[in-house]
Design an enzyme around this catalytic site. Structure first.
Site, short mmCIF file in Angstrom:
data_model
loop_
_atom_site.label_atom_id
_atom_site.label_comp_id
_atom_site.label_asym_id
_atom_site.label_seq_id
_atom_site.Cartn_x
_atom_site.Cartn_y
_atom_site.Cartn_z
N ASP A 334 0.88 -1.16 0.00
CA ASP A 334 0.00 0.00 0.00
C ASP A 334 0.92 1.22 0.00
OD1 ASP A 334 -2.39 1.64 0.53
OD2 ASP A 334 -1.45 1.92 2.48
N ASP A 528 -1.10 -0.54 6.17
CA ASP A 528 -1.25 0.03 7.52
C ASP A 528 -2.67 0.46 7.84
OD1 ASP A 528 -0.95 3.54 7.55
OD2 ASP A 528 -1.25 2.33 5.77
N ASP A 532 -6.88 -1.79 4.43
CA ASP A 532 -5.93 -2.81 3.98
C ASP A 532 -6.21 -4.17 4.60
OD1 ASP A 532 -4.45 -1.00 2.43
OD2 ASP A 532 -3.29 -0.35 4.17
#
Length: 641
Positions: A334, A528, A532
């Site tokens: 990410d 994080d 996610d």
């Protein structure tokens, strides 16, 4: 002996006494005319009484085939074949191996126990009347104020409302450099307050605090066994009974043939050996076959790897995840909060000729000083000049465009390119990636400010380290605009990126990436945010940023990085690969040596001393090798732990 526990010291004394008595008997025995077996029985019982007792107790509970049974059967049998010294020697060396194993496991547990020291015993709760009461951290509610004195461990997560200090975060993150903490900063439970007195407003109950999550992860890690550990458990379950039956057959078949066949018709392999000789071979076979080296060293290796990683602030939830990480060849990231800092920052200020950088930033910050938008906050933080509200009047928020205000009597407009179009001002383009904030003063274009989410300091090095470690594909997923994603990917050296994604799109793309991974390899996802969590769960290995990451992401992940540094991923991978390599070395070495000596034992070419090496010697070497997993590879510029 200072590093040994009380139990280990007691065993060491037994070993030394038994060894001394065995040495005396070996020297004086040939000169004695009395029966020797009662004399040898003394050191044998001194060193082996607990093994005999465990074997009897386990048989009574239906647990027949274990190492205690094998050792008891082999050594008692040696007494019946008059090999008294061998019986004592085998038991003596077996106990030496057990002592060594116990010491190695203790060392491994110390690395885990060091993490357990972060558990806070009490919290200093500030009451309404200003007095402070020492209470259990679980009794502190969200919103309460706690006082943390110098030298104390912070018991709960919270925000500093008064005081400044430096915090030792080594127990959580593995970092040796203290972090500064002041009013407004968030502090994590488990850190040590090194300097000043802090008053902290609690933001999470104890059960949801960082320290509670860390302890829960550590305590449950051993329950999730790797495939190698599961294989060894199943292997030992069937291996030991097969070996005992093989040893029984090795003794019984030749003995029966010797009893029923006439001498002239005996097969060649029976000539020159009586039933006692075959019994001796069977006992040697039993000693060789003890699976201690595998049963001990494989779990110890994974335990050491998990403990060593924990010292570096990398929390692995089980040996199965460590084993999977060793096979990772695709790493998906990410962007926001993982590879980048996750906060808006003024990256550049480009004023027109009539303005300075400081003046342009001051006009923008003053106009935006009442806005809660993250971009407005970043402008105020970047401005070094004092922001006096009295200098600003007639503030007008323009939805989707920006803000207009009168600053020091001059009309200032701060916003996007559409706001400039509304004012019939030609906004100059900017080649830098990020959000462009344009500023006009009295209708004249004054310049623009670039707001961007900057990459983390170690993000580029993290990508390079992964590629150096053999990761073949690095991918970045983000909901940001394509231009911003392209700039970040190029800056960090990511192989490919996918932009403007919704959470469901990230899951779908991860599915595609999983389908394209090579057989036998794994895909790791690093994230994080709360959005996610689905991807962390779907990936082969989910890695979460733990210090500032969302709780849902940490719960869904298999590995947690407590300091939010992406460079720790390569370190975790190095730990995983080293651990798995050690496990494979031990399996190949132990099975190879045992197979070779078992064949020699069956043929009568192996002595009891060779059997001792194949059992205790191999176990000690395997344990020594397994202990290497505790010494984890560090990043550049750091010493090994």
């Amino acid at each position: 002996m200072g590093n040994l526990s009380k139990k280990q010291k007691k065993m060491l004394r037994r070993i030394l006494i038994a060894a001394a008595l065995l040495a005396v008997l070996a020297l004086a025995g040939p000169r004695l005319t009395i029966p020797l077996w009662p004399l040898y029985l003394i050191p044998y019982l001194i060193i082996g009484w607990d093994v005999l007792w465990k074997a009897i107790r386990n048989i009574a509970h239906g647990q027949v085939f274990d190492e205690n049974f094998l050792m008891a059967l082999a050594t008692v049998g040696a007494f019946f074949t008059t090999e008294y010294s061998e019986a004592v020697f085998v038991m003596l060396f077996y106990q030496v191996g057990e002592l060594f194993q116990d010491y190695a496991v203790g060392k491994s547990r110390q690395s885990i126990a060091a993490l357990m020291d972060i558990r806070p015993d009490t919290a200093n709760l500030e009451k309404a009347d200003g007095t402070v009461e020492e209470v259990d951290p679980e009794d502190v509610a969200v919103g309460d104020i706690i006082v943390v004195k110098p030298g104390e461990r912070i018991p709960l997560d919270g925000d500093v409302v008064e005081g400044t200090s430096t915090l030792d975060t080594a127990a959580l993150t593995g970092e040796s450099v203290p972090r500064d903490a002041g009013v407004g900063d968030s502090v994590l439970s488990g850190c040590v307050n090194q300097a000043g007195l802090l008053r902290v407003r609690v933001t999470k109950p104890y059960g949801e605090s960082t320290v509670a999550r860390v302890l829960d992860l550590v305590e449950n890690a051993s329950e999730k066994k790797s495939r190698s550990e599961q294989f060894i458990t199943r292997f030992a379950r069937y291996y030991t009974p097969c070996v005992v039956l093989s040893a029984a057959a090795l003794f019984a078949v030749p003995s029966i043939l010797l009893a029923v066949l006439p001498g002239e018709s005996l097969p060649g392999f029976l000539l020159g050996t009586d039933w006692l000789g075959w019994l001796h071979r069977a006992l040697i076979f039993l000693v060789i076959s003890c699976p201690c080296a595998l049963v001990i060293s494989v779990p110890l290796s994974f335990f050491g790897g998990i403990g060593g990683a924990g010292k570096c602030g990398i929390l692995v939830k089980g040996g199965n995840y460590l084993e999977a990480l060793a096979k990772a060849e695709t790493v998906v990231f990410d962007k926001t909060g993982t590879l980048t800092q996750g906060t808006f920052t003024v990256a550049a200020v480009h004023p027109e000729a009539a303005f300075t950088q400081e003046a342009l930033l001051e006009y923008a910050a003053l106009a935006e000083q009442w806005s809660d938008h993250p971009i407005a906050q970043s402008l105020r933080e970047a401005c070094k000049a004092p922001l006096d509200p009295a200098r600003v009047t007639d503030v007008e928020e323009l939805a989707g465009l920006g803000v207009k205000a009168r600053v020091d009597g001059r009309e200032v407009a701060v916003g996007n390119a559409r706001l400039m179009e509304c004012q019939s001002v030609n906004a100059l383009p900017c080649e830098l990636p990020g959000t462009i904030v344009h500023v006009t003063v009295d209708g004249v274009y004054a310049g623009h400010i670039v707001i961007s989410d900057l990459p983390k300091a170690d993000a580029k090095d993290a990508i390079a380290a992964l590629k150096a470690a053999g990761v073949r594909r690095t991918v970045m997923l983000t909901g940001d605009a394509r231009e911003v994603a392209a700039a970040v990917a190029a800056q960090l050296g990511v192989d490919e990126f996918h932009a403007e994604l919704l959470p469901a799109d990230k899951v779908a793309l991860t599915e595609q990436l999983l389908a394209s991974t090579a057989p036998g390899t794994k895909l790791a996802f690093v994230g994080d945010g709360i959005n996610d969590a689905p991807v962390l769960t779907r990936a082969d290995i989910g890695i979460a940023m733990g210090a500032m990451g969302a709780d849902a992401a940490i719960e869904a992940a298999d590995i947690v990085l407590m300091d939010d540094k992406p460079s720790k991923i390569a370190q975790a991978m190095a730990i995983a690969r080293k651990t798995v390599r050690i496990v494979r070395e031990n399996i190949v070495f132990a099975l190879g040596v045992k197979a070779a000596v078992l064949i020699l034992g069956a043929l009568g070419d192996a002595t009891m001393w060779a059997a001792v090496f194949a059992d205790v010697g191999v176990a000690v070497i395997a344990i020594l090798n397994a202990m290497r997993a505790l010494r984890v590879p560090k990043m550049d510029g750091e010493k090994n732990v």
